[in-house]
Design a protein around this motif. Structure first.
Motif, PDB file in Angstrom:
ATOM      1  N   LEU A  32      38.441  39.049  35.444  1.00 32.01           N
ATOM      2  CA  LEU A  32      38.489  38.010  36.466  1.00 32.01           C
ATOM      3  C   LEU A  32      37.369  38.315  37.453  1.00 32.01           C
ATOM      4  CD1 LEU A  32      39.768  35.633  38.035  1.00 32.01           C
ATOM      5  CD2 LEU A  32      41.297  37.314  39.125  1.00 32.01           C
ATOM      6  N   TRP A  60      35.375  36.524  30.267  1.00 30.17           N
ATOM      7  CA  TRP A  60      35.576  36.473  31.713  1.00 30.17           C
ATOM      8  C   TRP A  60      35.973  35.069  32.153  1.00 30.17           C
ATOM      9  CZ3 TRP A  60      32.288  33.017  34.161  1.00 30.17           C
ATOM     10  CH2 TRP A  60      31.136  32.647  33.462  1.00 30.17           C
ATOM     11  N   ALA A  79      45.117  35.807  42.147  1.00 25.70           N
ATOM     12  CA  ALA A  79      45.973  36.663  41.326  1.00 25.70           C
ATOM     13  C   ALA A  79      46.792  35.839  40.344  1.00 25.70           C
ATOM     14  CB  ALA A  79      46.895  37.494  42.219  1.00 25.70           C
ATOM     15  N   GLY A  82      44.582  35.082  37.531  1.00 25.54           N
ATOM     16  CA  GLY A  82      44.410  36.265  36.703  1.00 25.54           C
ATOM     17  C   GLY A  82      45.593  36.530  35.793  1.00 25.54           C
ATOM     18  N   LYS A  83      46.789  36.334  36.309  1.00 25.92           N
ATOM     19  CA  LYS A  83      47.988  36.521  35.487  1.00 25.92           C
ATOM     20  C   LYS A  83      48.064  35.480  34.366  1.00 25.92           C
ATOM     21  CE  LYS A  83      50.958  38.571  39.074  1.00 25.92           C
ATOM     22  NZ  LYS A  83      52.177  38.335  39.897  1.00 25.92           N
ATOM     23  N   GLU A  85      45.675  33.874  32.972  1.00 26.42           N
ATOM     24  CA  GLU A  85      44.612  34.104  31.991  1.00 26.42           C
ATOM     25  C   GLU A  85      44.705  35.472  31.318  1.00 26.42           C
ATOM     26  OE1 GLU A  85      42.275  32.065  30.935  1.00 26.42           O
ATOM     27  OE2 GLU A  85      42.828  30.382  32.229  1.00 26.42           O
ATOM     28  N   VAL A  87      44.028  38.530  32.332  1.00 30.28           N
ATOM     29  CA  VAL A  87      42.870  39.418  32.488  1.00 30.28           C
ATOM     30  C   VAL A  87      43.357  40.857  32.555  1.00 30.28           C
ATOM     31  CG1 VAL A  87      41.601  37.612  33.717  1.00 30.28           C
ATOM     32  CG2 VAL A  87      42.868  39.333  35.028  1.00 30.28           C
ATOM     33  N   VAL A  90      39.428  43.348  37.212  1.00 31.31           N
ATOM     34  CA  VAL A  90      38.916  42.428  38.233  1.00 31.31           C
ATOM     35  C   VAL A  90      37.552  42.909  38.695  1.00 31.31           C
ATOM     36  CG1 VAL A  90      39.326  41.380  40.505  1.00 31.31           C
ATOM     37  CG2 VAL A  90      41.265  41.891  38.991  1.00 31.31           C
ATOM     38  N   CYS A 109      48.074  41.453  40.828  1.00 27.14           N
ATOM     39  CA  CYS A 109      48.257  41.167  39.402  1.00 27.14           C
ATOM     40  C   CYS A 109      49.301  42.078  38.760  1.00 27.14           C
ATOM     41  CB  CYS A 109      46.924  41.314  38.664  1.00 27.14           C
ATOM     42  SG  CYS A 109      45.809  39.910  38.881  1.00 27.14           S
TER      43      CYS A 109
END
Length: 363
Positions: A32, A60, A79, A82-83, A85, A87, A90, A109
Motif C-alpha cells: 500500500l 501495489w 487502513a 489496505g485490509k 486489498e 496488502v 506499507v 491494518c
C-alpha cells in the motif's frame, strides 16, 4: 545507564533505491503506497517506487490523499483500503505527514484501536513499514513516533511505540531538489529544532549527543542561505543532517518547543517547522540558565556568537510575529503542561513560563 535502539535499515544517497531494489521482494508481495496528492509525483519519488516494485514483481495500490497534519479519519480510510486489498506492507512517500500516516496505517491494518487507544496502545505488531523521505526536516524515516491531528484533545498528538520504527528507509537527496524555498526553510529549521531539543533533553545520552552535534553541523552551515538557491550538495547536507536529527529524537524525544508548537499549528495554521523556529529563541534563553555548557557548544557548532546572534538569524529566516489573546494563551498552556515534551525539558517549566514564551511571539 542508557539505551540505544534504531532497528531501521537505512539506505542513504542518490539512486539508493535503485541500487538496493532487491530489498522490496524481501519485505512482501503487495504494497500500500501512502502519499499526498502532488509532491511525490512532481519530484519523481512515486514513480521511482512503483517502477522499483514492479521490477521486483511486487504489486501495489495507491492511497494519495494524505493532507498536511494528517487526521485520524484519513489514516482509518487508508487502513480500510489496505485490509480490503490484503496488502502485506506499507510504503510512505513524502515529508513527515505521509511518513507518519504510513506508520499509523500499518498499525491499524493489524490492530483494532478506537480513537483513544490509537494513541495509548497496547499494540500488536504492525505491517512492515518502508519510508521514502522527500524533504529534509522531519526525521520520521528513523523514528518510532507518528504525529496525527487529534480533534478530541484539540492539538496534534503522537503515536509512540518502537513497533513503528520503519523496517527500511530510503533517503535519496535528489528527491528534495525541487522543494520550494518556504518548505526548505520550514523543514530545515524543524531538523535543527530536533537536534537542539534532543541535545538539551533530560533524556539525552552520549550516543544521541553525537548524532545531535553532527546534525547541527550539517544543517547549521546552510541556515543563512535557506531562502535562496541551494546547490545539490547543500540539499544533500540538509537531508543528512535531518536524518541524524531524527536518529537523535528517536532516543530522546522532543521537548517544550514541540509541545508548544503543536498548538500554533493546530489553531493558527503555522507549519510545524515554522512554529518551532519562532519558539526556539525564547526556549534557548531559558535553557542557557540550566545547561550553559551545552548551549555554548551549540553556538560554537553553529558558528554563532550567542543567543542574540541566534535570535537574529531565526527572525531573519522566519519574520512572522503572532499576537495571542490571554484566553488563547491560557488554553494552550493547559494543553502543554501534561505533555511528555514538557516533562523532558531541562528547566522547571511552570504555567507562567509557558505563558511568557507564548507572549514573546508578538515581540
Amino acid at each position: 545507564m542508557f539505551m540505544y535502539e534504531m532497528p531501521t535499515r537505512l539506505y542513504f544517497g542518490k539512486k539508493c533505491m535503485e541500487e538496493a531494489k532487491d530489498v522490496w521482494s524481501q519485505i512482501g508481495k503487495k504494497a500500500l503506497i501512502v502519499t499526498g496528492r502532488h509532491s511525490a509525483k512532481v519530484n519523481g519519488s512515486q514513480e521511482a517506487v512503483t517502477s522499483s516494485l514492479e521490477q521486483c514483481g511486487v504489486s501495489w495500490i495507491l492511497f494519495d490523499e494524505v493532507e498536511n497534519n494528517p487526521s485520524i479519519d484519513t489514516v482509518r480510510r487508508a487502513a480500510a483500503l489496505g485490509k480490503t486489498e490484503q496488502v502485506d506492507f506499507v510504503v510512505g512517500i513524502g515529508g513527515g505527514s505521509p511518513m507518519d500516516a504510513a506508520k499509523v496505517i500499518a498499525l491499524l491494518c493489524t490492530n483494532e484501536l478506537d480513537d483513544r487507544t490509537l494513541f495509548t496502545g497496547p499494540y500488536e505488531k504492525p505491517l512492515p513499514i518502508v519510508t521514502v523521505a522527500t524533504t529534509a526536516g522531519t526525521g520520521s524515516e528513523v523514528t518510532k513516533v507518528a504525529v496525527l491531528t487529534n480533534p478530541h484533545v484539540g492539538t496534534k498528538q503522537s503515536v509512540n511505540t518502537p513497533l513503528i520504527f520503519p523496517t527500511v528507509s530510503f533517503c535519496d537527496p535528489s528527491f528534495t531538489y525541487s522543494v520550494n524555498p518556504t518548505v526548505t526553510v520550514d523543514t530545515a529549521v524543524d531538523a535543527l529544532s530536533h537536534a537542539i531539543e534532543g541535545y538539551l533533553s533530560k533524556k539525552s545520552t552520549p550516543i544521541s549527543d553525537v548524532w545531535a552535534e553532527e546534525a547541527m553541523r550539517f544543517v547549521g552551515i546552510h541556515l543563512e542561505n535557506l531562502d535562496g538557491h541551494l546547490s545539490k550538495e547543500a540539499r544533500e547536507d540538509l537531508m543528512y543532517g535531518s536524518t541524524l536529527a531524527g536518529m537523535t529524537i528517536a532516543q530522546t524525544g522532543t521537548t517544550l518547543v514541540h509541545s508548544m508548537g503543536y498548538e500554533l499549528t493546530y489553531y493558527k495554521g503555522y507549519s510545524h517547522g515554522r512554529a518551532n523556529g519562532m519558539l526556539l529563541p525564547g526556549y534557548m534563553k531559558l535553557i542557557s540558565e540550566t545547561m550553559p555548557d551545552k548551549v555554548e557548544k551549540i553556538w560554537d557548532i553553529l558558528n554563532l556568537s550567542g543567543l542574540d546572534d541566534f535570535s537574529a538569524l531565526l527572525r531573519y529566516t522566519m519574520p512572522d510575529r503572532i499576537v495571542l489573546s490571554e484566553e488563547e494563551i491560557q488554553h494552550y498552556v493547559s494543553i502543554v503542561m501534561p505533555t511528555g515534551g514538557k516533562a523532558s525539558t531541562s528547566y522547571e517549566v511552570t504555567e507562567d513560563v509557558v505563558a511568557r514564551l507564548y507572549r514573546k511571539l508578538a515581540e
